[in-house]
Design a protein around this motif. Structure first.
Motif, PDB file in Angstrom:
ATOM      1  N   GLU A   1     -54.131  38.102  27.597  1.00  0.00           N
ATOM      2  CA  GLU A   1     -54.147  38.577  28.774  1.00  0.00           C
ATOM      3  C   GLU A   1     -52.967  38.751  29.526  1.00  0.00           C
ATOM      4  O   GLU A   1     -51.737  38.309  28.976  1.00  0.00           O
ATOM      5  N   TYR A   2     -52.747  39.646  30.598  1.00  0.00           N
ATOM      6  CA  TYR A   2     -51.598  40.006  31.348  1.00  0.00           C
ATOM      7  C   TYR A   2     -51.327  38.873  32.414  1.00  0.00           C
ATOM      8  O   TYR A   2     -52.014  38.240  33.076  1.00  0.00           O
ATOM      9  N   PRO A   3     -49.898  38.876  32.741  1.00  0.00           N
ATOM     10  CA  PRO A   3     -49.480  37.756  33.851  1.00  0.00           C
ATOM     11  C   PRO A   3     -50.414  38.021  35.009  1.00  0.00           C
ATOM     12  O   PRO A   3     -50.836  36.879  35.857  1.00  0.00           O
ATOM     13  N   HIS A   4     -50.665  39.137  35.691  1.00  0.00           N
ATOM     14  CA  HIS A   4     -51.764  39.230  36.897  1.00  0.00           C
ATOM     15  C   HIS A   4     -53.235  38.752  36.712  1.00  0.00           C
ATOM     16  O   HIS A   4     -53.515  38.575  37.705  1.00  0.00           O
ATOM     17  N   GLN A   5     -53.687  38.665  35.395  1.00  0.00           N
ATOM     18  CA  GLN A   5     -54.835  37.718  35.385  1.00  0.00           C
ATOM     19  C   GLN A   5     -54.770  36.478  35.236  1.00  0.00           C
ATOM     20  O   GLN A   5     -56.026  35.692  35.299  1.00  0.00           O
TER      21      GLN A   5
ATOM     22  N   SER B   1     -40.690  36.958  36.672  1.00  0.00           N
ATOM     23  CA  SER B   1     -40.110  36.926  35.371  1.00  0.00           C
ATOM     24  C   SER B   1     -40.627  37.159  34.248  1.00  0.00           C
ATOM     25  O   SER B   1     -40.090  37.547  33.116  1.00  0.00           O
ATOM     26  N   LEU B   2     -42.086  37.270  34.425  1.00  0.00           N
ATOM     27  CA  LEU B   2     -42.975  37.782  33.328  1.00  0.00           C
ATOM     28  C   LEU B   2     -43.007  38.954  33.271  1.00  0.00           C
ATOM     29  O   LEU B   2     -43.032  39.915  34.613  1.00  0.00           O
ATOM     30  N   ASN B   3     -43.052  39.953  32.155  1.00  0.00           N
ATOM     31  CA  ASN B   3     -43.069  41.345  32.186  1.00  0.00           C
ATOM     32  C   ASN B   3     -44.628  41.624  32.460  1.00  0.00           C
ATOM     33  O   ASN B   3     -45.449  41.450  31.770  1.00  0.00           O
ATOM     34  N   PRO B   4     -45.017  42.384  33.384  1.00  0.00           N
ATOM     35  CA  PRO B   4     -46.319  42.807  33.924  1.00  0.00           C
ATOM     36  C   PRO B   4     -47.074  43.820  32.827  1.00  0.00           C
ATOM     37  O   PRO B   4     -48.439  43.665  32.938  1.00  0.00           O
ATOM     38  N   VAL B   5     -46.526  44.360  31.918  1.00  0.00           N
ATOM     39  CA  VAL B   5     -47.139  45.358  31.115  1.00  0.00           C
ATOM     40  C   VAL B   5     -47.230  45.017  29.697  1.00  0.00           C
ATOM     41  O   VAL B   5     -47.702  45.635  28.755  1.00  0.00           O
ATOM     42  N   PHE B   6     -46.860  43.621  29.669  1.00  0.00           N
ATOM     43  CA  PHE B   6     -47.025  43.104  28.210  1.00  0.00           C
ATOM     44  C   PHE B   6     -48.042  41.828  28.291  1.00  0.00           C
ATOM     45  O   PHE B   6     -47.864  41.074  29.439  1.00  0.00           O
ATOM     46  N   THR B   7     -48.963  41.610  27.340  1.00  0.00           N
ATOM     47  CA  THR B   7     -49.518  40.384  27.479  1.00  0.00           C
ATOM     48  C   THR B   7     -48.684  39.038  27.340  1.00  0.00           C
ATOM     49  O   THR B   7     -47.650  39.219  26.609  1.00  0.00           O
TER      50      THR B   7
END
Length: 349
Positions: free
Chosen positions: A161-165, A113-119
């Motif tokens: 930070e980004y979602p994957h972090q 649901s969160l965009n991976p390319v934006f903090t």
């Protein structure tokens, strides 16, 4: 549109969502009606495939707008100004002003649901800039306050930070911060703790309760976890095969379930089984946990009568003939069973 300051926060009437597929017509949601009171939580309960998520996506108008999707009924929402609007009849620009602003949604899986390319800060700030009209600096400052509100540690660092972090629990907190950024009057939470361990789950649920107390928002809580329902809901609507089969205040439903499906769900809980054993004078010992037999029928070929009839231990011949109506089963209660009016449904032993 009309002004009605004493109205329910959301009053869903006869919501139906059908999908035309190559295999045939799928009736994912059929004639669903329920309501949510201001400042209260209504839980939508049912096993996987019962239509809970499709109900929420229909209300938010997030289903693909194609000829294969048919949505009908009414969803009367009372906004901050006391105006009652039909969400299903609003023009798309008006719905965009409500979505994410007055009505927000927490999705089941934050990583998708969160965009991976934006903090995460930029994603929260985008909603704030759109609905509250803040500039970028003010919007990021507001996003930081929201991350602090949902108790994310080192919020100033996480903002960039980004979602994957982030861990799963932190991503879910970011989803709540994003949903709460514009102070919605209605929050739709679609199984928000499914992928979390029990400790983080408890923290997220307590966070939602605290935010509800502080803001007075209403919550539509979609879940299959009856333990969560018992502790966090005010009212419950139980779904089966796309329909509401029982609705009641939470205490009344747990104390005396009226529909055989609701009884089966509660009987599957270990605590409920132990309660029955103690009531029957049985000592603790090895005993197979109760399970509802059979499987949910295919939405492409539902049974002609009650959808639960093939799995019901109390079924009558008449149950195969026609779908029962949702009838009154007591004060603020309703059940979709022909035996409820006879007071003949016996709870599972």
């Amino acid at each position: 549109m009309n002004s009605n300051p004493t109205a329910l926060r959301l009053d869903v009437r006869n919501l139906s969502t059908f999908f035309n597929t190559d295999e045939g017509l799928i009736r994912s949601v059929a004639d669903v009606s329920f309501s949510i009171r201001p400042g209260k939580t209504t839980a939508l309960v049912g096993e996987s495939g019962s239509g809970k998520s499709v109900t929420s996506l229909s209300l938010m108008r997030l289903l693909s707008r194609t000829d294969s999707t048919q949505v009908s009924g009414q969803a009367l929402f009372t906004n901050r100004a006391g105006e009652t609007l039909d969400l299903l009849a609003l023009p798309e620009p008006a719905m965009r002003r409500i979505r994410g602003n007055e009505i927000a949604m927490i999705f089941q899986e934050p990583m998708t649901s969160l965009n991976p390319v934006f903090t995460v800060g930029e994603q929260i700030a985008e909603s704030v800039r759109l609905h509250l009209g803040l500039d970028r600096t003010a919007a990021l400052a507001h996003a930081l306050r929201m991350l602090e509100l949902v108790e994310i540690p080192a919020a100033a660092q996480r903002l960039h930070e980004y979602p994957h972090q982030l861990s799963g629990g932190m991503r879910q907190r970011v989803m709540i911060a994003l949903a709460m950024a514009c102070n919605p009057t209605l929050l739709i939470a679609d199984e928000p703790t499914t992928a979390l361990d029990v400790t983080i789950q408890a923290q997220i649920l307590e966070l939602m309760r605290r935010l509800q107390r502080e803001t007075g928002m209403s919550i539509l809580f979609i879940t299959h976890n009856l333990g969560v329902v018992a502790h966090h809901a005010d009212d419950v609507a139980v779904m089966y095969a796309g329909r509401i089969v029982e609705s009641a205040p939470v205490r009344a439903l747990f104390a005396s379930p009226q529909h055989p499906y609701t009884q089966g769900l509660l009987a599957c809980l270990p605590a409920q089984q132990r309660k029955r054993e103690l009531a029957n004078g049985e000592t603790r010992g090895k005993r197979r946990l109760y399970a509802i037999r059979g499987q949910v029928s295919s939405p492409l070929s539902p049974p002609p009568g009650c959808a639960f009839e093939p799995r019901c231990d109390h079924a009558l011949a008449a149950c195969k003939e026609a779908m029962p109506a949702l009838e009154s089963a007591g004060p603020q209660r309703a059940a979709r069973c022909i035996r409820v009016s006879e007071a003949a449904v016996t709870e599972i032993a």
